[in-house]
Scaffold this motif. Sequence first.
Motif, PDB file in Angstrom:
ATOM      1  N   LEU A  15      31.744  -5.091  -7.867  1.00 38.15           N
ATOM      2  CA  LEU A  15      32.075  -6.476  -7.500  1.00 38.15           C
ATOM      3  C   LEU A  15      31.562  -7.458  -8.546  1.00 38.15           C
ATOM      4  O   LEU A  15      32.251  -8.417  -8.908  1.00 38.15           O
ATOM      5  N   VAL A  16      30.346  -7.229  -9.029  1.00 36.13           N
ATOM      6  CA  VAL A  16      29.787  -8.129 -10.037  1.00 36.13           C
ATOM      7  C   VAL A  16      30.570  -8.008 -11.347  1.00 36.13           C
ATOM      8  O   VAL A  16      30.820  -9.007 -12.037  1.00 36.13           O
ATOM      9  N   MET A  17      30.978  -6.793 -11.696  1.00 34.65           N
ATOM     10  CA  MET A  17      31.786  -6.620 -12.897  1.00 34.65           C
ATOM     11  C   MET A  17      33.091  -7.402 -12.794  1.00 34.65           C
ATOM     12  O   MET A  17      33.558  -8.023 -13.755  1.00 34.65           O
ATOM     13  N   LEU A  18      33.700  -7.422 -11.599  1.00 36.01           N
ATOM     14  CA  LEU A  18      34.948  -8.152 -11.397  1.00 36.01           C
ATOM     15  C   LEU A  18      34.764  -9.648 -11.616  1.00 36.01           C
ATOM     16  O   LEU A  18      35.732 -10.362 -11.922  1.00 36.01           O
ATOM     17  N   MET A  19      33.546 -10.138 -11.469  1.00 34.04           N
ATOM     18  CA  MET A  19      33.305 -11.564 -11.650  1.00 34.04           C
ATOM     19  C   MET A  19      33.585 -12.027 -13.073  1.00 34.04           C
ATOM     20  O   MET A  19      33.980 -13.186 -13.284  1.00 34.04           O
ATOM     21  N   THR A  20      33.400 -11.170 -14.064  1.00 34.96           N
ATOM     22  CA  THR A  20      33.638 -11.592 -15.447  1.00 34.96           C
ATOM     23  C   THR A  20      35.120 -11.840 -15.711  1.00 34.96           C
ATOM     24  O   THR A  20      35.474 -12.887 -16.264  1.00 34.96           O
ATOM     25  N   PRO A  21      36.046 -10.937 -15.332  1.00 31.81           N
ATOM     26  CA  PRO A  21      37.469 -11.308 -15.411  1.00 31.81           C
ATOM     27  C   PRO A  21      37.804 -12.523 -14.546  1.00 31.81           C
ATOM     28  O   PRO A  21      38.641 -13.352 -14.931  1.00 31.81           O
ATOM     29  N   GLY A  22      37.158 -12.650 -13.380  1.00 28.03           N
ATOM     30  CA  GLY A  22      37.364 -13.837 -12.559  1.00 28.03           C
ATOM     31  C   GLY A  22      36.932 -15.095 -13.281  1.00 28.03           C
ATOM     32  O   GLY A  22      37.612 -16.126 -13.230  1.00 28.03           O
ATOM     33  N   LEU A  23      35.801 -15.014 -13.959  1.00 27.32           N
ATOM     34  CA  LEU A  23      35.319 -16.151 -14.751  1.00 27.32           C
ATOM     35  C   LEU A  23      36.309 -16.489 -15.866  1.00 27.32           C
ATOM     36  O   LEU A  23      36.559 -17.666 -16.150  1.00 27.32           O
ATOM     37  N   LEU A 204      42.569 -19.038  -8.655  1.00 32.09           N
ATOM     38  CA  LEU A 204      42.491 -17.578  -8.534  1.00 32.09           C
ATOM     39  C   LEU A 204      41.159 -17.080  -9.075  1.00 32.09           C
ATOM     40  O   LEU A 204      40.504 -16.224  -8.459  1.00 32.09           O
ATOM     41  N   GLY A 205      40.751 -17.598 -10.229  1.00 32.93           N
ATOM     42  CA  GLY A 205      39.472 -17.203 -10.795  1.00 32.93           C
ATOM     43  C   GLY A 205      38.312 -17.553  -9.885  1.00 32.93           C
ATOM     44  O   GLY A 205      37.373 -16.769  -9.720  1.00 32.93           O
ATOM     45  N   ALA A 206      38.364 -18.739  -9.274  1.00 25.95           N
ATOM     46  CA  ALA A 206      37.305 -19.139  -8.346  1.00 25.95           C
ATOM     47  C   ALA A 206      37.247 -18.199  -7.150  1.00 25.95           C
ATOM     48  O   ALA A 206      36.158 -17.830  -6.677  1.00 25.95           O
ATOM     49  N   GLY A 207      38.429 -17.782  -6.645  1.00 22.80           N
ATOM     50  CA  GLY A 207      38.452 -16.847  -5.527  1.00 22.80           C
ATOM     51  C   GLY A 207      37.845 -15.504  -5.887  1.00 22.80           C
ATOM     52  O   GLY A 207      37.104 -14.901  -5.095  1.00 22.80           O
ATOM     53  N   LEU A 208      38.127 -15.014  -7.097  1.00 24.25           N
ATOM     54  CA  LEU A 208      37.538 -13.745  -7.539  1.00 24.25           C
ATOM     55  C   LEU A 208      36.029 -13.871  -7.725  1.00 24.25           C
ATOM     56  O   LEU A 208      35.268 -12.943  -7.409  1.00 24.25           O
ATOM     57  N   LEU A 209      35.599 -15.008  -8.247  1.00 28.42           N
ATOM     58  CA  LEU A 209      34.153 -15.234  -8.373  1.00 28.42           C
ATOM     59  C   LEU A 209      33.483 -15.233  -7.003  1.00 28.42           C
ATOM     60  O   LEU A 209      32.433 -14.596  -6.803  1.00 28.42           O
ATOM     61  N   TRP A 210      34.073 -15.938  -6.064  1.00 27.33           N
ATOM     62  CA  TRP A 210      33.534 -16.003  -4.704  1.00 27.33           C
ATOM     63  C   TRP A 210      33.462 -14.604  -4.096  1.00 27.33           C
ATOM     64  O   TRP A 210      32.450 -14.213  -3.514  1.00 27.33           O
ATOM     65  N   PHE A 211      34.527 -13.839  -4.244  1.00 24.36           N
ATOM     66  CA  PHE A 211      34.563 -12.469  -3.730  1.00 24.36           C
ATOM     67  C   PHE A 211      33.482 -11.600  -4.388  1.00 24.36           C
ATOM     68  O   PHE A 211      32.714 -10.904  -3.710  1.00 24.36           O
ATOM     69  N   GLY A 212      33.395 -11.659  -5.705  1.00 20.32           N
ATOM     70  CA  GLY A 212      32.415 -10.844  -6.409  1.00 20.32           C
ATOM     71  C   GLY A 212      30.985 -11.248  -6.142  1.00 20.32           C
ATOM     72  O   GLY A 212      30.062 -10.429  -6.254  1.00 20.32           O
ATOM     73  N   TRP A 213      30.793 -12.517  -5.752  1.00 18.74           N
ATOM     74  CA  TRP A 213      29.432 -13.020  -5.534  1.00 18.74           C
ATOM     75  C   TRP A 213      28.745 -12.315  -4.352  1.00 18.74           C
ATOM     76  O   TRP A 213      27.518 -12.309  -4.272  1.00 18.74           O
ATOM     77  N   PHE A 214      29.512 -11.735  -3.455  1.00 21.03           N
ATOM     78  CA  PHE A 214      28.870 -10.967  -2.384  1.00 21.03           C
ATOM     79  C   PHE A 214      28.138  -9.759  -2.964  1.00 21.03           C
ATOM     80  O   PHE A 214      27.057  -9.389  -2.491  1.00 21.03           O
ATOM     81  N   GLY A 215      28.721  -9.126  -3.983  1.00 21.34           N
ATOM     82  CA  GLY A 215      28.013  -8.053  -4.662  1.00 21.34           C
ATOM     83  C   GLY A 215      26.831  -8.580  -5.442  1.00 21.34           C
ATOM     84  O   GLY A 215      25.752  -7.980  -5.465  1.00 21.34           O
ATOM     85  N   PHE A 216      27.015  -9.725  -6.091  1.00 19.28           N
ATOM     86  CA  PHE A 216      25.972 -10.359  -6.885  1.00 19.28           C
ATOM     87  C   PHE A 216      24.736 -10.645  -6.037  1.00 19.28           C
ATOM     88  O   PHE A 216      23.605 -10.313  -6.422  1.00 19.28           O
ATOM     89  N   ASN A 217      24.949 -11.250  -4.880  1.00 24.37           N
ATOM     90  CA  ASN A 217      23.833 -11.685  -4.039  1.00 24.37           C
ATOM     91  C   ASN A 217      23.364 -10.616  -3.064  1.00 24.37           C
ATOM     92  O   ASN A 217      22.199 -10.223  -3.070  1.00 24.37           O
TER      93      ASN A 217
END
Length: 427
Positions: A15-23, A204-217
Amino acid sequence: MNAADTAFVLISAALVMLMTPGLALFYGGMVRAKSALNMLMMSFISLGIVSVLWVLYGYSLAFGDDLGGGLVGNFDHVGLKGITADTLTGGKEGIPVFAFALFQLAFAIITPALMSGALADRVKFSAWALFIALWVSLVYFPIAHWVWAVDGWLFKLKVIDFAGGTAVHISSGVGALAAVLVVGKRIGFRQETMRPHSLPLTMLGAGLLWFGWFGFNAGSALSANGVAASMALNTQVAAGAGMLGWLAFERIRRGAFTTVGAASGAVAGLVGITPAGANVNVFGALAIGVAAGVLCSWAVGLKHKLGIDDSLDVVGVHLVGGLVGTLLVGVLAIDGVGGTAQLGRQAVGAFSVMVFSFVMSWAIATFVDVTIGFRAVERDETRGVDQAFHAESAYDFKVLDGSPAGLGAALASGAADGRTPDPKPVG
């Protein structure tokens, strides 16, 4: 080995890895069309550079035994030496060190990528790649040791940073500020309108960041337990509150509810809760989210007044949001943790990271500028850095007809192939 915890950490790492493409999408939609691919690549290149450096020596510097003073780890685990698939993080119910190393690698990847938005449209890609390599080595790896290694000096001081308010957001936010001061302003800053070219990509990028942030936190609990569940809930609550706080402030200040404001407000709330979410209840998460949304929106409005060309508001969102969460947890922490003493420890942690990251980032950016040149030449910046550095365009402008409307659209976008279309007569 605890199989459930291991699976949870591995999923969180993904999930955290997905945040970079989301960013990349989040930032990519906010730049002009002529620089869209370059903006995507400035995030994606971090996946390559940091992955290699982390395995070679980054993990060892961040989580190896301390060299002294709680400042940086040793080189005992260079190339992950001494670690096998059976090496656990601790006790009979640990997770494999490889799982922990992968999870922390995803953090190391996105942290320098966060800075890219501040430098949009105007830096050489080769210089940016060199800056990333030096920055993670000299700034991020030591700070990660300070904050999360058991013998790091901020860890021993009991500074609360559950998932990266200092190590990730404050360090990258102030590092971006230092780099901007070295590189300078975009051509046309405060003279030309530099509108986002694709707000749907940004959303779309913000949504992916939000989704990945659950893994981050939540993943930072390193276990599928109540702390992870509490952190996940607080993450959602703070993101929603941050979005509402930003939009309310924006409505008062500008008279509109913008999509950029909604996306940025959610990210601000996520940044704010990152260091604090495991130590506050849902009301604390609400307070942190609203405060981050409002204060980050206010901070973003200062850049034009101060003459700082932070292209995509990295400083306003990540530095300010990181400070909000890092300091407020000192006040709002539950179970008797919060108070004056804890607030003091939080301030020491936040401002020591700020000073170190700013000084080192400024020195690294200056070194890059002096040696190979950080700034793109004026011609490349004006034409668009996509063609200059990647020989590609995000969009095919040749499909436009020769009508005044089509021609005007290409001119307004900067014509992604870097050439102004010939003004052919109509009819």
